[in-house]
Design a protein around this motif. Structure first.
Motif, PDB file in Angstrom:
ATOM      1  N   LEU A   1      28.222  72.990 -31.474  1.00 35.77           N
ATOM      2  CA  LEU A   1      28.923  72.065 -32.366  1.00 35.77           C
ATOM      3  C   LEU A   1      27.982  71.483 -33.416  1.00 35.77           C
ATOM      4  O   LEU A   1      28.369  71.307 -34.573  1.00 35.77           O
ATOM      5  CB  LEU A   1      29.595  70.949 -31.565  1.00 35.77           C
ATOM      6  N   VAL A   2      26.752  71.197 -33.027  1.00 39.94           N
ATOM      7  CA  VAL A   2      25.767  70.698 -33.999  1.00 39.94           C
ATOM      8  C   VAL A   2      25.494  71.785 -35.039  1.00 39.94           C
ATOM      9  O   VAL A   2      25.422  71.507 -36.239  1.00 39.94           O
ATOM     10  CB  VAL A   2      24.474  70.237 -33.294  1.00 39.94           C
TER      11      VAL A   2
ATOM     12  N   ASP B   1      22.458  60.097 -38.752  1.00 41.50           N
ATOM     13  CA  ASP B   1      23.402  59.143 -38.151  1.00 41.50           C
ATOM     14  C   ASP B   1      24.838  59.599 -38.426  1.00 41.50           C
ATOM     15  O   ASP B   1      25.691  59.588 -37.527  1.00 41.50           O
ATOM     16  CB  ASP B   1      23.218  57.738 -38.735  1.00 41.50           C
ATOM     17  N   GLN B   2      25.096  60.003 -39.670  1.00 37.57           N
ATOM     18  CA  GLN B   2      26.429  60.473 -40.043  1.00 37.57           C
ATOM     19  C   GLN B   2      26.756  61.796 -39.357  1.00 37.57           C
ATOM     20  O   GLN B   2      27.905  62.025 -38.961  1.00 37.57           O
ATOM     21  CB  GLN B   2      26.521  60.617 -41.565  1.00 37.57           C
ATOM     22  N   LEU B   3      25.750  62.665 -39.207  1.00 38.83           N
ATOM     23  CA  LEU B   3      25.948  63.927 -38.483  1.00 38.83           C
ATOM     24  C   LEU B   3      26.409  63.635 -37.057  1.00 38.83           C
ATOM     25  O   LEU B   3      27.342  64.275 -36.562  1.00 38.83           O
ATOM     26  CB  LEU B   3      24.648  64.746 -38.464  1.00 38.83           C
ATOM     27  N   GLU B   4      25.758  62.679 -36.409  1.00 46.78           N
ATOM     28  CA  GLU B   4      26.154  62.339 -35.034  1.00 46.78           C
ATOM     29  C   GLU B   4      27.620  61.919 -34.976  1.00 46.78           C
ATOM     30  O   GLU B   4      28.340  62.304 -34.045  1.00 46.78           O
ATOM     31  CB  GLU B   4      25.270  61.225 -34.478  1.00 46.78           C
ATOM     32  N   GLU B   5      28.065  61.150 -35.947  1.00 49.33           N
ATOM     33  CA  GLU B   5      29.465  60.711 -35.977  1.00 49.33           C
ATOM     34  C   GLU B   5      30.398  61.910 -36.165  1.00 49.33           C
ATOM     35  O   GLU B   5      31.415  62.030 -35.479  1.00 49.33           O
ATOM     36  CB  GLU B   5      29.684  59.686 -37.086  1.00 49.33           C
ATOM     37  N   VAL B   6      30.065  62.808 -37.076  1.00 45.50           N
ATOM     38  CA  VAL B   6      30.883  64.006 -37.302  1.00 45.50           C
ATOM     39  C   VAL B   6      30.939  64.846 -36.027  1.00 45.50           C
ATOM     40  O   VAL B   6      32.018  65.302 -35.619  1.00 45.50           O
ATOM     41  CB  VAL B   6      30.331  64.834 -38.493  1.00 45.50           C
ATOM     42  N   VAL B   7      29.807  65.018 -35.378  1.00 49.49           N
ATOM     43  CA  VAL B   7      29.768  65.832 -34.151  1.00 49.49           C
ATOM     44  C   VAL B   7      30.558  65.150 -33.033  1.00 49.49           C
ATOM     45  O   VAL B   7      31.257  65.821 -32.264  1.00 49.49           O
ATOM     46  CB  VAL B   7      28.309  66.151 -33.746  1.00 49.49           C
ATOM     47  N   ARG B   8      30.483  63.813 -32.940  1.00 53.09           N
ATOM     48  CA  ARG B   8      31.298  63.090 -31.936  1.00 53.09           C
ATOM     49  C   ARG B   8      32.779  63.396 -32.137  1.00 53.09           C
ATOM     50  O   ARG B   8      33.516  63.621 -31.169  1.00 53.09           O
ATOM     51  CB  ARG B   8      31.066  61.588 -32.036  1.00 53.09           C
TER      52      ARG B   8
END
Length: 161
Positions: free
Chosen positions: A23-24, A145-152
């Motif tokens: 997913l990442v 930080d934004q990538l983490e939100e998208v991946v969540r």
């Protein structure tokens, strides 16, 4: 490329993301996702053109929330190993702009989390220092930080994997 040692021309940022590597990786490979996370908060991508394959090119441009247009930049994908690694060069479009090479490595652990390593080698120590002074580290971390939100959100949509 500089004859200076790589160790004085590099910046490495790591992040443990609570999501599987595929997913990442997908969040890096699809312009729909990239447009949602790339760059610092307040400077979203207004241009996001990607030919995501080895020797494929990308072209990005950011526009501030106030409408200020950033300089266009882009590069070539040098290596793509699905769910493991993406390596690309990158520079501004202005003639003679120095080049950096970034490798994004993904390593999934037994719990399904992914250690992302964002390693950038600059053309020279002076270029590295200039980018650090302009907020490269803070901007990269803001994007991650934004990538983490998208991946969540991707994890939620896929039921965790």
């Amino acid at each position: 490329m500089s004859e200076e040692p790589e160790s004085i021309r590099e910046i490495t940022i790591t992040r443990l993301i609570d999501a599987p590597a595929h997913l990442v990786f997908a969040a890096h490979a699809d312009p729909v996702h990239v447009k949602r996370w790339f760059g610092p908060v307040g400077w979203p991508l207004s241009t996001c053109e990607m030919d995501f394959r080895v020797r494929g090119h990308f072209r990005f441009q950011m526009t501030s929330d106030k409408g200020e247009l950033g300089p266009p930049f882009g590069g070539t994908y040098l290596e793509i190993v699905p769910n493991q690694r993406i390596r690309y060069d990158n520079s501004f479009e202005a003639p003679g702009s120095p080049v950096m090479v970034t490798t994004v490595s993904l390593a999934e652990d037994a719990e399904g989390r992914t250690l992302l390593t964002h390693h950038t080698v600059f053309e020279s120590k002076a270029m590295r220092d200039d980018y650090l002074g302009q907020g490269f580290e803070a901007g990269t971390n803001s994007g991650l930080d934004q990538l983490e939100e998208v991946v969540r959100e991707m994890v939620a949509e896929t039921g965790g994997g």
